[in-house]
Write a protein that holds these residues in place. Structure first.
Motif, mmCIF file in Angstrom:
data_model
loop_
_atom_site.group_PDB
_atom_site.id
_atom_site.type_symbol
_atom_site.label_atom_id
_atom_site.label_comp_id
_atom_site.label_asym_id
_atom_site.label_seq_id
_atom_site.Cartn_x
_atom_site.Cartn_y
_atom_site.Cartn_z
ATOM 1 N N GLY B 50 0.839 -1.191 0.000
ATOM 2 C CA GLY B 50 0.000 0.000 0.000
ATOM 3 C C GLY B 50 0.879 1.248 0.000
ATOM 4 O O GLY B 50 2.054 1.157 0.360
ATOM 5 N N THR B 51 0.304 2.364 -0.403
ATOM 6 C CA THR B 51 1.119 3.571 -0.473
ATOM 7 C C THR B 51 0.268 4.834 -0.306
ATOM 8 O O THR B 51 -0.888 4.858 -0.728
ATOM 9 N N PRO B 52 0.818 5.876 0.315
ATOM 10 C CA PRO B 52 0.081 7.135 0.445
ATOM 11 C C PRO B 52 -0.061 7.825 -0.908
ATOM 12 O O PRO B 52 0.806 7.683 -1.776
ATOM 13 N N VAL B 53 -1.159 8.541 -1.066
ATOM 14 C CA VAL B 53 -1.378 9.312 -2.290
ATOM 15 C C VAL B 53 -1.102 10.787 -1.962
ATOM 16 O O VAL B 53 -1.687 11.334 -1.024
ATOM 17 N N VAL B 54 -0.173 11.374 -2.703
ATOM 18 C CA VAL B 54 0.253 12.736 -2.388
ATOM 19 C C VAL B 54 0.032 13.635 -3.598
ATOM 20 O O VAL B 54 0.420 13.303 -4.719
ATOM 21 N N ASP B 55 -0.636 14.768 -3.326
ATOM 22 C CA ASP B 55 -0.884 15.729 -4.398
ATOM 23 C C ASP B 55 -0.215 17.050 -4.049
ATOM 24 O O ASP B 55 -0.570 17.681 -3.059
ATOM 25 N N LYS B 56 0.759 17.449 -4.843
ATOM 26 C CA LYS B 56 1.521 18.689 -4.615
ATOM 27 C C LYS B 56 2.020 18.768 -3.160
ATOM 28 O O LYS B 56 1.824 19.770 -2.465
ATOM 29 N N GLY B 57 2.594 17.664 -2.719
ATOM 30 C CA GLY B 57 3.166 17.653 -1.372
ATOM 31 C C GLY B 57 2.155 17.405 -0.264
ATOM 32 O O GLY B 57 2.535 17.245 0.890
ATOM 33 N N LYS B 58 0.883 17.370 -0.599
ATOM 34 C CA LYS B 58 -0.122 17.198 0.441
ATOM 35 C C LYS B 58 -0.675 15.775 0.411
ATOM 36 O O LYS B 58 -0.990 15.234 -0.643
ATOM 37 N N LEU B 59 -0.805 15.189 1.604
ATOM 38 C CA LEU B 59 -1.339 13.839 1.716
ATOM 39 C C LEU B 59 -2.851 13.868 1.494
ATOM 40 O O LEU B 59 -3.581 14.535 2.203
ATOM 41 N N VAL B 60 -3.317 13.167 0.452
ATOM 42 C CA VAL B 60 -4.753 13.238 0.146
ATOM 43 C C VAL B 60 -5.474 11.892 0.288
ATOM 44 O O VAL B 60 -6.697 11.833 0.289
ATOM 45 N N GLY B 61 -4.715 10.790 0.406
ATOM 46 C CA GLY B 61 -5.382 9.497 0.535
ATOM 47 C C GLY B 61 -4.377 8.391 0.697
ATOM 48 O O GLY B 61 -3.173 8.632 0.823
ATOM 49 N N ILE B 62 -4.883 7.174 0.701
ATOM 50 C CA ILE B 62 -3.995 6.024 0.797
ATOM 51 C C ILE B 62 -4.610 4.917 -0.045
ATOM 52 O O ILE B 62 -5.843 4.777 -0.106
ATOM 53 N N ILE B 63 -3.771 4.177 -0.761
ATOM 54 C CA ILE B 63 -4.293 3.113 -1.627
ATOM 55 C C ILE B 63 -3.529 1.823 -1.361
ATOM 56 O O ILE B 63 -2.311 1.852 -1.168
ATOM 57 N N SER B 64 -4.271 0.700 -1.291
ATOM 58 C CA SER B 64 -3.634 -0.549 -0.863
ATOM 59 C C SER B 64 -3.712 -1.620 -1.948
ATOM 60 O O SER B 64 -4.441 -1.484 -2.932
ATOM 61 N N LEU B 65 -2.979 -2.700 -1.697
ATOM 62 C CA LEU B 65 -2.998 -3.854 -2.587
ATOM 63 C C LEU B 65 -4.433 -4.404 -2.720
ATOM 64 O O LEU B 65 -4.858 -4.817 -3.794
ATOM 65 N N GLU B 66 -5.151 -4.341 -1.601
ATOM 66 C CA GLU B 66 -6.544 -4.798 -1.595
ATOM 67 C C GLU B 66 -7.383 -4.014 -2.601
ATOM 68 O O GLU B 66 -8.167 -4.593 -3.379
ATOM 69 N N ASP B 67 -7.223 -2.666 -2.575
ATOM 70 C CA ASP B 67 -7.947 -1.822 -3.533
ATOM 71 C C ASP B 67 -7.587 -2.215 -4.970
ATOM 72 O O ASP B 67 -8.434 -2.276 -5.855
ATOM 73 N N PHE B 68 -6.295 -2.470 -5.158
ATOM 74 C CA PHE B 68 -5.808 -2.829 -6.486
ATOM 75 C C PHE B 68 -6.462 -4.123 -6.970
ATOM 76 O O PHE B 68 -6.931 -4.225 -8.108
ATOM 77 N N ILE B 69 -6.510 -5.140 -6.074
ATOM 78 C CA ILE B 69 -7.093 -6.442 -6.448
ATOM 79 C C ILE B 69 -8.579 -6.285 -6.822
ATOM 80 O O ILE B 69 -9.056 -6.845 -7.811
ATOM 81 N N LYS B 70 -9.295 -5.461 -6.036
ATOM 82 C CA LYS B 70 -10.714 -5.211 -6.342
ATOM 83 C C LYS B 70 -10.871 -4.651 -7.752
ATOM 84 O O LYS B 70 -11.711 -5.107 -8.546
ATOM 85 N N CYS B 71 -10.027 -3.645 -8.071
ATOM 86 C CA CYS B 71 -10.091 -3.033 -9.403
ATOM 87 C C CYS B 71 -9.761 -4.049 -10.495
ATOM 88 O O CYS B 71 -10.353 -4.048 -11.565
#
Lengths: 118, 304
Positions: B50-71
């Protein structure tokens, strides 16, 4: 007596960092002769002296003294201050002469080295 | 150590250690515009789940392997990460005690938490259960080694040596007339004796004697040495120089008798107390001096 307190009594200035102010001394000794210091003082004492060379720090270190106060407003050279910092020995300077410095501290209850059993 | 104590050591460490001390500082991040398809390589190559989602230096979310498998199962590989990431982010501060992190893992059952700085909310690291275990084990290991080192060096030193006779010899070479460095050897000797766990009163007597001897060598001679011979029952200190020697030892032993030059007196030394002082510190004292050859002083301090 804490260094903080004796600093007030002697209207002294501290030359090393202020963490030294919390250190406690049990007794004091006034001397300009380092062999006398080595011979007669006990551990955890304050040394009052008019000498400012770095041997004063060495002497204090070897005889387990806790702090040094220079009398008659004598400021030690940088090498002396540096060595004191390295050895964690707080340094103070008072404008009072030796006799009066000792007198003030004694009056406030800080005993001499002969009065304390080690 | 029984089981109860063991637990308390770990608990203590969990309070003592900070999140920032065990977290991973190099954080792999993705941008909200990255495609889900990009995640495959990012997660695989970095062996992370899993990894944090960063937009212009700001932490906006987190996405995991689980989310990836669902997709993957839903065939949604070409949509941006921002659509599938978890937006309500649970974070930890880097200065929080580790116990807070452990509690949060237990309570929320997440795989990881982004770690942010308290002052500015900036992402500074990421922490998983694995990092916590690793951090605790490492600290336990360090403490174990420190304990071992202490045990080896302290007062047990001689007890740990198995021999019919054991002694430690420390030699310090003294340069004559170098007043600036005078006392340095005695200072080093003092430090070493402290490390060996010798009693403070003994150290004091020994180093006062050594300091006076060192001063004499510096003031009156061109060179000399101080040798300390430490045995379980006694410490012998010898101060040896190569001249000029003392013409009348008996006279030199008198307190107050001095041949020191004025500049030495101005430094607070050379008042003729040195030899008397050395003798005062010793249980046994001997001095041997020959003019033109040198002086040898030997003292013994009993340890038992």
């Amino acid at each position: 007596m804490k260094i903080r307190e004796l600093k007030e009594i002697l209207e002294a200035e501290i030359l090393t960092d202020t963490s030294g102010l919390e250190i406690e001394v049990k007794m004091a000794c006034g001397a300009d002769l380092m062999s006398d210091v080595l011979s007669f003082t006990k551990a955890r004492a304050l040394l009052l002296t008019g000498l400012t060379n770095s041997q004063v720090i060495r002497t204090a270190e070897i005889s387990d003294m806790k702090a040094i106060c220079f009398v008659r407003g004598k400021k030690p050279p940088t090498e002396t201050i540096d060595l004191a910092k390295e050895k964690n020995i707080p340094l103070l300077v008072t404008n009072l002469p030796m006799y009066e410095s000792c007198g003030r501290l004694y009056q406030k209850g800080l005993p001499g080295c002969s009065e304390i059993e080690e | 150590m029984d089981a109860k104590e063991k637990i308390s050591v770990i608990q203590e460490l969990a309070y003592e250690l900070k999140v920032g001390e065990v977290m991973k500082k190099e954080v792999i991040t993705v941008s909200p515009n990255n495609l889900i398809a990009d995640l495959r390589e990012i997660l695989r190559d970095n062996r992370i789940s899993g990894t944090p989602v960063v937009d212009k230096g700001k932490l906006v979310g987190i996405i995991s392997l689980e989310d990836f498998i669902k997709c993957l199962l839903d065939g949604e590989m070409e949509i941006p990460v921002s659509q599938k990431m978890t937006q309500s982010i649970q974070t930890l501060y880097e200065d929080e005690p580790l116990i807070h992190a452990i509690n949060k893992f237990e309570k929320l059952n997440y795989g990881r938490f982004p770690v942010v700085a308290r002052e500015n909310g900036k992402l500074v690291g990421i922490i998983t259960k694995g990092d916590i275990i690793h951090g605790l084990l490492q600290r336990l290991e360090n403490e174990y080694y420190e304990e071992e080192i202490k045990r080896l060096r302290a007062s047990h030193f001689f007890e740990d040596i198995i021999a019919d006779e054991s002694r430690i010899i420390l030699q310090y070479n003294i340069v004559g007339n170098d007043f600036k460095r005078a006392g340095e050897s005695s200072s080093r000797l003092k430090k070493t004796l402290t490390r060996l766990g010798i009693r403070p009163q003994v150290i004091r007597r020994l180093t006062i004697a050594s300091y006076e001897a060192e001063m004499n060598i510096v003031i009156f001679t061109s060179q000399g040495k101080i040798i300390t011979n430490i045995q379980p029952s006694q410490i012998k200190l010898s101060a040896i120089d190569s001249g000029p020697g003392i013409p009348d030892v008996e006279q030199a032993m008198q307190p107050g008798f001095s041949t020191a030059p004025d500049w030495i007196r101005e430094m607070g030394f050379g008042a003729g107390m040195g030899l008397a002082n050395i003798k005062k510190c010793a249980d046994e004292f001997s001095i041997n001096s020959k003019v033109g050859q040198g002086t040898q002083i030997e003292i013994i301090i009993n340890l038992e």
